[in-house]
Design a protein around this motif. Structure first.
Motif, mmCIF file in Angstrom:
data_model
loop_
_atom_site.group_PDB
_atom_site.id
_atom_site.type_symbol
_atom_site.label_atom_id
_atom_site.label_comp_id
_atom_site.label_asym_id
_atom_site.label_seq_id
_atom_site.Cartn_x
_atom_site.Cartn_y
_atom_site.Cartn_z
ATOM 1 N N ASN A 60 0.902 -1.292 0.040
ATOM 2 C CA ASN A 60 -0.091 -0.032 -0.138
ATOM 3 C C ASN A 60 0.741 1.258 -0.023
ATOM 4 O O ASN A 60 1.321 1.508 1.219
ATOM 5 N N SER A 62 0.528 4.509 -0.268
ATOM 6 C CA SER A 62 0.218 5.605 0.370
ATOM 7 C C SER A 62 0.611 5.354 1.658
ATOM 8 O O SER A 62 1.112 6.345 2.610
ATOM 9 N N ALA A 63 0.024 4.292 2.257
ATOM 10 C CA ALA A 63 0.508 3.997 3.875
ATOM 11 C C ALA A 63 2.047 4.075 4.055
ATOM 12 O O ALA A 63 2.353 4.492 5.023
ATOM 13 N N LEU A 66 2.719 7.748 4.452
ATOM 14 C CA LEU A 66 1.986 8.409 5.320
ATOM 15 C C LEU A 66 2.507 8.732 6.516
ATOM 16 O O LEU A 66 2.872 7.719 7.125
ATOM 17 N N TYR A 69 -2.235 12.723 9.711
ATOM 18 C CA TYR A 69 -2.926 13.587 9.202
ATOM 19 C C TYR A 69 -2.859 14.837 9.345
ATOM 20 O O TYR A 69 -2.388 15.207 10.519
ATOM 21 N N GLY A 287 -8.031 5.151 -1.884
ATOM 22 C CA GLY A 287 -8.735 5.033 -0.830
ATOM 23 C C GLY A 287 -10.172 5.760 -0.588
ATOM 24 O O GLY A 287 -10.800 5.352 0.351
HETATM 25 C C1 LIG Z 1 -3.692 2.424 1.956
HETATM 26 O O1 LIG Z 1 -3.206 3.262 3.124
HETATM 27 C C2 LIG Z 1 -4.383 4.356 3.254
HETATM 28 C C3 LIG Z 1 -3.667 5.086 4.268
HETATM 29 O O2 LIG Z 1 -3.596 4.456 5.546
HETATM 30 C C4 LIG Z 1 -5.797 4.075 3.526
HETATM 31 O O3 LIG Z 1 -6.424 5.126 3.360
HETATM 32 C C5 LIG Z 1 -6.055 3.206 2.530
HETATM 33 O O4 LIG Z 1 -7.626 2.691 2.604
HETATM 34 C C6 LIG Z 1 -5.275 1.774 2.246
HETATM 35 N N1 LIG Z 1 -5.758 0.998 0.918
HETATM 36 C C7 LIG Z 1 -5.722 -0.211 0.893
HETATM 37 C C8 LIG Z 1 -6.442 -0.714 -0.658
HETATM 38 O O5 LIG Z 1 -5.773 -0.815 1.936
#
Ligand SMILES: *[C@@H]1O[C@H](CO)[C@@H](O)[C@H](O)[C@H]1NC(C)=O
Ligand SMILES: *[C@@H]1O[C@H](CO)[C@@H](O)[C@H](O)[C@H]1NC(C)=O
Ligand SMILES: *[C@@H]1O[C@H](CO)[C@@H](O)[C@H](O)[C@H]1NC(C)=O
Length: 386
Positions: A60, A62-63, A66, A69, A287
């Motif tokens: 993931n 983005s995670a 990240l 926030y 997301g």
């Molecule tokens: C990936 O991480 C982001 C930030 O934590 C989260 O909002 C998103 O739902 C995640 N995506 C998946 C596919 O798990």
């Protein structure tokens, strides 16, 4: 006399005039954005590195970057266009949100004498329309492309526009609209999904075009887009570092056009008028359309069967005999919808409004709205009308 006038209007078809005005709308908005540990991309190698980091299977991305926030807020000018049918305000207004790679002209393409314009057809069907360049794109305001220009702040802008249309607060517009129908393409559909999920009472209908909730194939779009630093494109003077754009027409073709389904001249137009995407948008696109949507109005998902980002090139291949297409997997996400329909446009790609099948696509969208009016779109409240 009346009859011959009516038949003349039929013959004239799309040539009917329309009333459109460009309006700058200021919104003061706040959102909880991601705080991403990412720097603005300075050259094409950094952009490719960002894309490779963002498309590793099993990650993931983005995670991974990240870092909590942050609340962001600001006052921003949005560039919009408001149109009404010839004979005055429509029975409802369609609030149209474009996707990545375009601006609000996606909904009102001038190509081929407006033959491809959805706005033309919506007006002819008796609706008012309201298009906007999304925050950070086209003629709308710029802000930090990593910290600010993300899905949550853009959804806050869409919410503000929705409220202004309902309250009669758009400058220079005397009408207020009880019924705001949310129509979005791709990232615009994702934002319309999020808006109706979080504020279901504010919408009278939802059309999600070029959309599914399956994120499995988004990496195809990222890798297929041949993204380069905006600094190295003709858009350099309009955008800061931290935006990326399609590197050539083939990249636009890969992501938006299906084989045999388009006029080569419209691919040139899509490339030459194309808009970039911010890193903040790319980090938040995946997301944003999650979660159950309690919206109780009618919902249509209309996607090309050869859509790349949401279907990997074939929406019908679900591996589940009970699931006709990937879009229908969203049905459980709308437990309260008055109607839930899916249209899988045969042979079409992701950029539905630009393909030969646009005629079929628009017919399906407008027939869906007409079938679900239920006589209750209601009259427009007119603050003042001479
Ligand atoms: C990936 O991480 C982001 C930030 O934590 C989260 O909002 C998103 O739902 C995640 N995506 C998946 C596919 O798990
Ligand atoms: C646009 O042009 C195509 C091809 O000539 C035609 O089939 C279609 O009906 C036209 N659409 C409109 C709305 O006039
Ligand atoms: C997405 O679609 C693919 C292909 O139909 C399927 O294999 C996969 O399970 C789907 N993913 C989700 C999360 O629904």
């Amino acid at each position: 006399m009346l009859l011959s006038f009516a038949s003349l209007a039929l013959v004239a078809g799309l040539a009917t005039a329309r009333n459109c005005q460009d309006i700058t709308v200021s919104v003061s908005i706040t959102a909880r954005n991601g705080n991403f540990n990412v720097q603005p991309t300075q050259n094409d190698i950094e952009v490719t590195n960002f894309i490779l980091d963002g498309t590793q299977q099993g990650h993931n991305a983005s995670a991974q970057v990240l870092d909590g926030y942050i609340d962001v807020s600001g006052a921003y000018d949005l560039s919009t266009t408001y149109c009404t049918p010839d004979d005055g305000p429509g029975k409802a207004i369609q609030l149209l949100t474009h996707g990545v790679g375009f601006d609000r002209s996606y909904w009102d393409l001038s190509f081929n004498d407006y033959n491809y314009s959805y706005v033309e057809q919506a007006l002819a069907a008796g609706y008012s329309t309201f298009t906007h360049d999304r925050l950070g794109i086209g003629e709308s305001a710029r802000a930090d492309p990593i910290r600010d220009i993300q899905a949550p702040l853009e959804i806050a802008a869409l919410l503000a526009l929705t409220n202004l249309l309902k309250d009669g607060g758009i400058p220079g517009v005397s009408e207020s609209y009880d019924k705001v129908i949310h129509v979005g393409h791709s990232f615009g559909a994702i934002q319309s999904y999020a808006l109706t999920r979080d504020h279901p009472e504010l919408s009278a209908g939802l059309i999600l075009q070029g959309f599914a909730q399956n994120a499995t194939f988004l990496p195809y779009f990222l890798l297929g887009g041949n993204f380069v630093a905006v600094q190295n494109t003709p858009l350099a003077s309009s955008y800061p570092a931290g935006y990326v754009a399609a590197g050539n027409p083939s990249a636009v073709q890969t992501n938006f056009f299906s084989p045999g389904m388009f006029d080569p001249a419209i691919l040139d137009l899509a490339y030459s008028t194309g808009q970039p995407v911010s890193l903040g948008e790319l980090l938040t696109v995946g997301g944003a359309a999650a979660g159950i949507n309690p919206f109780s109005g009618p919902v249509l998902i209309i996607t090309g069967n050869r859509d790349v980002p949401f279907c990997g090139g074939d929406c019908s291949m679900t591996g589940d005999p009970n699931l006709p297409d990937i879009m229908t997997a969203s049905k459980p996400s709308f437990p309260n919808a008055a109607a839930f329909e899916v249209v899988n446009v045969p042979g079409a790609g992701h950029g539905l409004n630009l393909e030969y099948s646009h005629t079929y696509t628009y017919q399906q969208m407008l027939e869906f709205l007409s079938a679900n009016e239920g006589g209750n779109w209601g009259p427009v409240r007119r603050a003042f009308r001479a």
